[in-house]
Design a protein around this motif. Structure first.
Motif, PDB file in Angstrom:
ATOM      1  N   HIS A 119       0.877  -1.259  -0.031  1.00  0.00           N
ATOM      2  CA  HIS A 119      -0.031   0.075   0.066  1.00  0.00           C
ATOM      3  C   HIS A 119       0.737   1.144  -0.074  1.00  0.00           C
ATOM      4  CE1 HIS A 119      -3.622  -2.544   0.494  1.00  0.00           C
ATOM      5  NE2 HIS A 119      -3.139  -3.053   1.730  1.00  0.00           N
ATOM      6  N   HIS A 120       2.014   1.115   0.339  1.00  0.00           N
ATOM      7  CA  HIS A 120       3.128   2.246   0.704  1.00  0.00           C
ATOM      8  C   HIS A 120       4.033   2.505  -0.618  1.00  0.00           C
ATOM      9  CE1 HIS A 120       2.212   1.962   5.130  1.00  0.00           C
ATOM     10  NE2 HIS A 120       1.366   2.474   4.589  1.00  0.00           N
ATOM     11  N   LEU A 121       3.740   1.519  -1.897  1.00  0.00           N
ATOM     12  CA  LEU A 121       4.726   1.901  -2.864  1.00  0.00           C
ATOM     13  C   LEU A 121       4.444   3.158  -3.650  1.00  0.00           C
ATOM     14  CD1 LEU A 121       5.139  -2.032  -3.955  1.00  0.00           C
ATOM     15  CD2 LEU A 121       6.280  -0.902  -2.128  1.00  0.00           C
ATOM     16  N   SER A 122       5.300   3.437  -4.243  1.00  0.00           N
ATOM     17  CA  SER A 122       5.319   4.475  -5.432  1.00  0.00           C
ATOM     18  C   SER A 122       4.432   3.956  -6.493  1.00  0.00           C
ATOM     19  CB  SER A 122       6.444   5.120  -5.735  1.00  0.00           C
ATOM     20  OG  SER A 122       7.245   4.503  -6.490  1.00  0.00           O
ATOM     21  N   GLY A 123       4.054   4.772  -7.410  1.00  0.00           N
ATOM     22  CA  GLY A 123       3.415   4.208  -8.640  1.00  0.00           C
ATOM     23  C   GLY A 123       4.412   3.445  -9.483  1.00  0.00           C
ATOM     24  N   GLY A 124       5.611   3.709  -9.599  1.00  0.00           N
ATOM     25  CA  GLY A 124       6.587   2.864 -10.540  1.00  0.00           C
ATOM     26  C   GLY A 124       7.010   1.822  -9.768  1.00  0.00           C
ATOM     27  N   GLU A 125       7.119   1.622  -8.485  1.00  0.00           N
ATOM     28  CA  GLU A 125       7.400   0.647  -7.590  1.00  0.00           C
ATOM     29  C   GLU A 125       6.276  -0.491  -7.673  1.00  0.00           C
ATOM     30  OE1 GLU A 125      10.222   2.572  -4.171  1.00  0.00           O
ATOM     31  OE2 GLU A 125       7.869   2.402  -3.643  1.00  0.00           O
ATOM     32  N   LYS A 126       5.101  -0.030  -7.531  1.00  0.00           N
ATOM     33  CA  LYS A 126       3.948  -1.008  -7.595  1.00  0.00           C
ATOM     34  C   LYS A 126       3.821  -1.557  -9.054  1.00  0.00           C
ATOM     35  CE  LYS A 126       0.332   0.565  -5.332  1.00  0.00           C
ATOM     36  NZ  LYS A 126      -0.929   1.070  -4.828  1.00  0.00           N
ATOM     37  N   GLN A 127       3.989  -0.931 -10.172  1.00  0.00           N
ATOM     38  CA  GLN A 127       4.022  -1.381 -11.289  1.00  0.00           C
ATOM     39  C   GLN A 127       5.231  -2.449 -11.629  1.00  0.00           C
ATOM     40  OE1 GLN A 127       1.016  -0.367 -12.087  1.00  0.00           O
ATOM     41  NE2 GLN A 127       1.388  -0.698 -14.018  1.00  0.00           N
ATOM     42  N   ARG A 128       6.370  -2.098 -10.904  1.00  0.00           N
ATOM     43  CA  ARG A 128       7.609  -3.043 -11.114  1.00  0.00           C
ATOM     44  C   ARG A 128       6.898  -4.496 -10.456  1.00  0.00           C
ATOM     45  NH1 ARG A 128      12.722  -1.376 -12.790  1.00  0.00           N
ATOM     46  NH2 ARG A 128      12.426   0.556 -13.828  1.00  0.00           N
ATOM     47  N   VAL A 129       6.313  -4.391  -9.186  1.00  0.00           N
ATOM     48  CA  VAL A 129       5.905  -5.535  -8.422  1.00  0.00           C
ATOM     49  C   VAL A 129       5.167  -6.340  -9.257  1.00  0.00           C
ATOM     50  CG1 VAL A 129       4.698  -6.296  -6.530  1.00  0.00           C
ATOM     51  CG2 VAL A 129       6.442  -4.682  -6.135  1.00  0.00           C
ATOM     52  N   LEU A 130       3.941  -5.573 -10.012  1.00  0.00           N
ATOM     53  CA  LEU A 130       2.972  -6.384 -10.749  1.00  0.00           C
ATOM     54  C   LEU A 130       3.810  -7.104 -12.036  1.00  0.00           C
ATOM     55  CD1 LEU A 130      -0.045  -3.789 -10.895  1.00  0.00           C
ATOM     56  CD2 LEU A 130       0.035  -5.911  -9.889  1.00  0.00           C
ATOM     57  N   ILE A 131       4.665  -6.222 -12.692  1.00  0.00           N
ATOM     58  CA  ILE A 131       5.476  -7.129 -13.671  1.00  0.00           C
ATOM     59  C   ILE A 131       6.236  -8.282 -12.934  1.00  0.00           C
ATOM     60  CG2 ILE A 131       7.391  -6.843 -15.249  1.00  0.00           C
ATOM     61  CD1 ILE A 131       6.448  -4.051 -15.598  1.00  0.00           C
ATOM     62  N   ALA A 132       6.527  -8.181 -11.650  1.00  0.00           N
ATOM     63  CA  ALA A 132       7.433  -9.304 -11.200  1.00  0.00           C
ATOM     64  C   ALA A 132       6.465 -10.376 -10.882  1.00  0.00           C
ATOM     65  CB  ALA A 132       8.147  -8.767  -9.938  1.00  0.00           C
ATOM     66  N   ARG A 133       5.323 -10.093 -10.622  1.00  0.00           N
ATOM     67  CA  ARG A 133       4.338 -10.985 -10.482  1.00  0.00           C
ATOM     68  C   ARG A 133       3.914 -11.887 -11.463  1.00  0.00           C
ATOM     69  NH1 ARG A 133      -2.073 -10.134  -8.610  1.00  0.00           N
ATOM     70  NH2 ARG A 133      -2.086  -9.153 -10.689  1.00  0.00           N
ATOM     71  N   ALA A 134       3.977 -11.322 -12.831  1.00  0.00           N
ATOM     72  CA  ALA A 134       3.576 -11.896 -13.849  1.00  0.00           C
ATOM     73  C   ALA A 134       5.001 -12.646 -14.487  1.00  0.00           C
ATOM     74  CB  ALA A 134       3.416 -11.034 -15.168  1.00  0.00           C
ATOM     75  N   LEU A 135       6.249 -12.154 -14.027  1.00  0.00           N
ATOM     76  CA  LEU A 135       7.497 -12.776 -14.426  1.00  0.00           C
ATOM     77  C   LEU A 135       7.791 -14.087 -13.587  1.00  0.00           C
ATOM     78  CD1 LEU A 135       9.948 -11.931 -16.328  1.00  0.00           C
ATOM     79  CD2 LEU A 135      10.936 -11.023 -14.127  1.00  0.00           C
ATOM     80  N   ALA A 136       7.221 -14.016 -12.618  1.00  0.00           N
ATOM     81  CA  ALA A 136       7.356 -15.408 -11.730  1.00  0.00           C
ATOM     82  C   ALA A 136       6.977 -16.569 -12.122  1.00  0.00           C
ATOM     83  CB  ALA A 136       6.696 -14.911 -10.208  1.00  0.00           C
ATOM     84  N   ARG A 137       5.919 -16.582 -13.158  1.00  0.00           N
ATOM     85  CA  ARG A 137       5.390 -17.704 -13.961  1.00  0.00           C
ATOM     86  C   ARG A 137       6.235 -18.167 -15.147  1.00  0.00           C
ATOM     87  NH1 ARG A 137      -0.124 -17.706 -15.893  1.00  0.00           N
ATOM     88  NH2 ARG A 137       0.184 -19.989 -15.383  1.00  0.00           N
ATOM     89  N   ASN A 138       7.366 -17.279 -15.450  1.00  0.00           N
ATOM     90  CA  ASN A 138       8.186 -17.489 -16.637  1.00  0.00           C
ATOM     91  C   ASN A 138       7.402 -17.650 -17.749  1.00  0.00           C
ATOM     92  OD1 ASN A 138      10.627 -18.104 -17.693  1.00  0.00           O
ATOM     93  ND2 ASN A 138      10.187 -20.189 -17.685  1.00  0.00           N
TER      94      ASN A 138
END
Length: 261
Positions: A119-138
């Protein structure tokens, strides 16, 4: 021969009234970055929801490579603000192993935020976490709906550069929606201009001269894009500042790290 990941054959979606998307033909191969642009209400999100199987098509058909692994980055992340949720726990909701989640976070530049509240992430940090979530599935296919939504202009350039580098490393296909026209011209292989139907498509350096593009976005936008496209041979840090590459390109219009790409 390129490996085909998804093909749309004459796909239309209707609710009540005129079609939301009509007669769409599209193929994405492994290694492609295909960006969908268009005005509000053009049907961009409906198109990718159809690819994901979240929206039933009214006519036509969609072929997906059997067993294809898809990573999806939605336009908006809606979380209950009163629910404590760390980045680590958010990533574990993917069902992937903890080490794979950590590797994905590190690759997208936010591994140090694993214990932070999402909840405390910046917009850019949150988007990078979302990309990481997608990336975790290879993933073999990355599907991104406005991946730079809510990110400042420097951070947008860095995010698009990250997407290109992930495509190169994973040799995956990418379907991306974007309204950041100047930025996307340096970040994609093919542009599809959508306004219920495909108005025009082609390489980014060619699309700005297409009459259908000019009709949709206007002569001024088309002319600015025609002079804007350039070879992207430098790198950005997490905040979008230029940190490596040809010094001449750092002085190019929009390449100082303080403006749009």
């Amino acid at each position: 021969m390129p490996e085909r990941l998804v093909t749309l054959n004459n796909v239309s979606v209707r609710f009540d009234g005129p079609p939301v998307i009509d007669g769409i033909n599209l193929t994405v191969n492994r290694g492609d970055i295909v960006t969908i642009i268009g005005p509000n209400g053009a049907g961009k999100t409906t198109l990718i929801k159809s690819v994901l199987g979240l929206q039933r098509v009214s006519s036509g058909n969609i072929w997906l490579k059997p067993g294809v692994r898809i990573g999806y980055v939605p336009q908006h992340l809606v979380l209950q603000p009163t629910l404590p949720l760390s980045v680590r726990r958010f990533m574990m909701l993917t069902g992937e192993a903890g080490d794979r989640c950590q590797q994905a976070l590190t690759r997208t530049g936010v591994g140090h935020l694993v214990d932070a509240s999402i909840h405390h992430l910046s917009g850019g940090e949150k988007q990078r976490v979302l990309i990481a979530r997608a990336l975790a599935r290879n993933p073999e296919l990355l599907v991104l709906d406005e991946p730079a939504q809510g990110v400042d202009i420097n951070g947008q350039a860095a995010l698009y550069e990250l997407i290109r580098s992930l495509r190169d490393e994973l040799h995956c296909g990418v379907i991306m929606i974007s309204h950041d026209l100047h930025l996307v011209m340096a970040a994609t292989d093919q542009v599809i201009c959508l306004n219920q139907h495909v108005c025009c498509s082609g390489r980014p350096e060619d699309i700005s001269a297409d009459p259908a593009f000019i009709e949709t976005f206007g002569q001024q936008v088309a002319e600015s894009l025609a002079v804007y496209h350039h070879h992207h041979n430098h790198q950005h840090n997490l905040h979008g500042d230029v940190v490596a590459g040809d010094a001449d390109h750092r002085q190019h219009e929009g390449c100082s790290g303080h403006g749009a790409h």
